[in-house]
Scaffold this motif. Structure first.
Motif, PDB file in Angstrom:
ATOM      1  N   ARG A  12      -5.986 -22.833  -7.456  1.00  0.00           N
ATOM      2  CA  ARG A  12      -4.673 -22.393  -6.970  1.00  0.00           C
ATOM      3  C   ARG A  12      -4.330 -21.137  -7.743  1.00  0.00           C
ATOM      4  O   ARG A  12      -4.532 -21.073  -8.944  1.00  0.00           O
ATOM      5  N   SER A  13      -3.798 -20.120  -7.063  1.00  0.00           N
ATOM      6  CA  SER A  13      -3.412 -18.893  -7.753  1.00  0.00           C
ATOM      7  C   SER A  13      -2.242 -18.215  -7.057  1.00  0.00           C
ATOM      8  O   SER A  13      -2.003 -18.409  -5.866  1.00  0.00           O
ATOM      9  N   THR A  14      -1.534 -17.419  -7.842  1.00  0.00           N
ATOM     10  CA  THR A  14      -0.433 -16.615  -7.326  1.00  0.00           C
ATOM     11  C   THR A  14      -1.018 -15.401  -6.621  1.00  0.00           C
ATOM     12  O   THR A  14      -1.977 -14.798  -7.105  1.00  0.00           O
ATOM     13  N   LEU A  15      -0.450 -15.052  -5.482  1.00  0.00           N
ATOM     14  CA  LEU A  15      -0.888 -13.857  -4.769  1.00  0.00           C
ATOM     15  C   LEU A  15      -0.251 -12.638  -5.431  1.00  0.00           C
ATOM     16  O   LEU A  15       0.958 -12.614  -5.666  1.00  0.00           O
ATOM     17  N   ASP A  16      -1.053 -11.652  -5.731  1.00  0.00           N
ATOM     18  CA  ASP A  16      -0.592 -10.415  -6.352  1.00  0.00           C
ATOM     19  C   ASP A  16      -0.502  -9.354  -5.257  1.00  0.00           C
ATOM     20  O   ASP A  16      -1.487  -8.693  -4.946  1.00  0.00           O
ATOM     21  N   PHE A  17       0.681  -9.211  -4.644  1.00  0.00           N
ATOM     22  CA  PHE A  17       0.858  -8.294  -3.524  1.00  0.00           C
ATOM     23  C   PHE A  17       1.022  -6.856  -4.001  1.00  0.00           C
ATOM     24  O   PHE A  17       1.742  -6.588  -4.955  1.00  0.00           O
ATOM     25  N   GLU A  18       0.347  -5.958  -3.311  1.00  0.00           N
ATOM     26  CA  GLU A  18       0.507  -4.528  -3.548  1.00  0.00           C
ATOM     27  C   GLU A  18       1.140  -3.912  -2.311  1.00  0.00           C
ATOM     28  O   GLU A  18       0.682  -4.155  -1.185  1.00  0.00           O
ATOM     29  N   GLU A  19       2.188  -3.127  -2.508  1.00  0.00           N
ATOM     30  CA  GLU A  19       2.841  -2.446  -1.399  1.00  0.00           C
ATOM     31  C   GLU A  19       2.067  -1.177  -1.056  1.00  0.00           C
ATOM     32  O   GLU A  19       1.728  -0.397  -1.941  1.00  0.00           O
ATOM     33  N   ILE A  20       1.790  -0.993   0.230  1.00  0.00           N
ATOM     34  CA  ILE A  20       1.097   0.192   0.727  1.00  0.00           C
ATOM     35  C   ILE A  20       2.045   0.905   1.693  1.00  0.00           C
ATOM     36  O   ILE A  20       2.581   0.274   2.605  1.00  0.00           O
ATOM     37  N   ARG A  21       2.222   2.202   1.477  1.00  0.00           N
ATOM     38  CA  ARG A  21       3.038   3.004   2.401  1.00  0.00           C
ATOM     39  C   ARG A  21       2.160   4.084   3.000  1.00  0.00           C
ATOM     40  O   ARG A  21       1.514   4.828   2.281  1.00  0.00           O
ATOM     41  N   GLU A  22       2.155   4.118   4.312  1.00  0.00           N
ATOM     42  CA  GLU A  22       1.418   5.137   5.062  1.00  0.00           C
ATOM     43  C   GLU A  22       2.362   5.694   6.118  1.00  0.00           C
ATOM     44  O   GLU A  22       2.656   5.019   7.104  1.00  0.00           O
ATOM     45  N   GLY A  23       2.865   6.881   5.886  1.00  0.00           N
ATOM     46  CA  GLY A  23       3.857   7.457   6.791  1.00  0.00           C
ATOM     47  C   GLY A  23       5.096   6.586   6.807  1.00  0.00           C
ATOM     48  O   GLY A  23       5.645   6.258   5.754  1.00  0.00           O
ATOM     49  N   ASP A  24       5.537   6.159   7.993  1.00  0.00           N
ATOM     50  CA  ASP A  24       6.713   5.299   8.126  1.00  0.00           C
ATOM     51  C   ASP A  24       6.389   3.823   7.917  1.00  0.00           C
ATOM     52  O   ASP A  24       7.288   2.996   7.847  1.00  0.00           O
ATOM     53  N   ALA A  25       5.115   3.482   7.857  1.00  0.00           N
ATOM     54  CA  ALA A  25       4.705   2.070   7.781  1.00  0.00           C
ATOM     55  C   ALA A  25       4.603   1.590   6.335  1.00  0.00           C
ATOM     56  O   ALA A  25       4.115   2.297   5.465  1.00  0.00           O
ATOM     57  N   THR A  26       5.082   0.372   6.133  1.00  0.00           N
ATOM     58  CA  THR A  26       4.939  -0.310   4.848  1.00  0.00           C
ATOM     59  C   THR A  26       4.276  -1.643   5.112  1.00  0.00           C
ATOM     60  O   THR A  26       4.682  -2.371   6.025  1.00  0.00           O
ATOM     61  N   TYR A  27       3.247  -1.946   4.354  1.00  0.00           N
ATOM     62  CA  TYR A  27       2.623  -3.254   4.466  1.00  0.00           C
ATOM     63  C   TYR A  27       2.148  -3.681   3.093  1.00  0.00           C
ATOM     64  O   TYR A  27       2.216  -2.926   2.125  1.00  0.00           O
ATOM     65  N   TYR A  28       1.660  -4.910   3.002  1.00  0.00           N
ATOM     66  CA  TYR A  28       1.333  -5.525   1.722  1.00  0.00           C
ATOM     67  C   TYR A  28      -0.054  -6.140   1.786  1.00  0.00           C
ATOM     68  O   TYR A  28      -0.420  -6.748   2.797  1.00  0.00           O
ATOM     69  N   ILE A  29      -0.800  -5.971   0.700  1.00  0.00           N
ATOM     70  CA  ILE A  29      -2.121  -6.581   0.618  1.00  0.00           C
ATOM     71  C   ILE A  29      -2.208  -7.414  -0.658  1.00  0.00           C
ATOM     72  O   ILE A  29      -1.580  -7.089  -1.666  1.00  0.00           O
ATOM     73  N   ALA A  30      -2.962  -8.495  -0.582  1.00  0.00           N
ATOM     74  CA  ALA A  30      -3.188  -9.358  -1.745  1.00  0.00           C
ATOM     75  C   ALA A  30      -4.641  -9.819  -1.711  1.00  0.00           C
ATOM     76  O   ALA A  30      -5.057 -10.494  -0.771  1.00  0.00           O
ATOM     77  N   PRO A  31      -5.430  -9.449  -2.727  1.00  0.00           N
ATOM     78  CA  PRO A  31      -6.821  -9.894  -2.772  1.00  0.00           C
ATOM     79  C   PRO A  31      -6.926 -11.343  -3.249  1.00  0.00           C
ATOM     80  O   PRO A  31      -6.059 -11.829  -3.978  1.00  0.00           O
TER      81      PRO A  31
END
Length: 133
Positions: A78-97
Motif C-alpha cells: 500500500r502506498s500514497t500516490l505522489d501526484f505531480e501537476e502538469i500544465r500544457e497550455g490551458d490544460a492541467t492534469y496530474y500524474i502519479a507513478p
C-alpha cells in the motif's frame, strides 16, 4: 498531452458538473524522450495514473487545477500516490507513478476538489495490469 502519446484509452466519471478523466499508462508505452521530459522512470513493472477534471456544464475541454490526494494498493503493498501537476497550455492534469505486480489487481482511491468547486469528491477503482512483452 502525455497520455495522448501513449495511445491508452481514457475512462471518465461524472461528479455533479465536473467530469473526471482517468487512465493508467504502462511506462514502457512512453518514448524515452517523453519519459525524460516528465521525469518518469520507465520499466516493465511501472505505470502511471493520469487524471484530469473539467467543468462539463461550462463546456470546458481542457482540465482545470484541483487539490488531490490518494492511495494505491495490491494484495501486498500500500502506498500514497505522489501526484505531480502538469500544465500544457490551458490544460492541467496530474500524474502519479506506481509499481505493480504482474496480473494482480491494483486498487486506487483518491479524493479531489476541482478549482471552483465547493465539494471534495471521492473516487475508487481497480484495474488489472500485466507485464508488457
Amino acid at each position: 498531452m502525455l497520455w495522448a502519446t501513449a495511445g491508452v484509452a481514457q475512462q471518465s466519471e461524472r461528479f455533479d458538473r465536473f467530469e473526471l478523466h482517468r487512465s493508467v499508462v504502462y511506462t514502457t508505452f512512453l518514448t524515452a524522450d517523453i519519459a525524460a521530459q516528465y521525469g518518469i522512470t520507465r520499466g516493465d513493472k511501472k505505470a502511471i495514473l493520469t487524471l484530469s477534471v473539467r467543468d462539463a456544464e461550462a463546456g470546458e475541454t481542457a482540465g482545470r487545477p484541483m487539490q488531490i490526494e490518494g492511495e494505491t494498493w495490491d494484495l501486498i503493498h500500500r502506498s500514497t500516490l505522489d501526484f505531480e501537476e502538469i500544465r500544457e497550455g490551458d490544460a492541467t492534469y496530474y500524474i502519479a507513478p506506481f509499481k505493480f505486480i504482474d496480473r494482480e489487481w491494483r486498487f486506487f482511491e483518491f479524493s479531489f476538489k476541482p478549482e471552483g468547486a465547493d465539494t471534495r469528491y471521492r473516487y475508487k477503482f481497480k484495474t488489472q495490469l500485466w507485464l508488457q512483452d
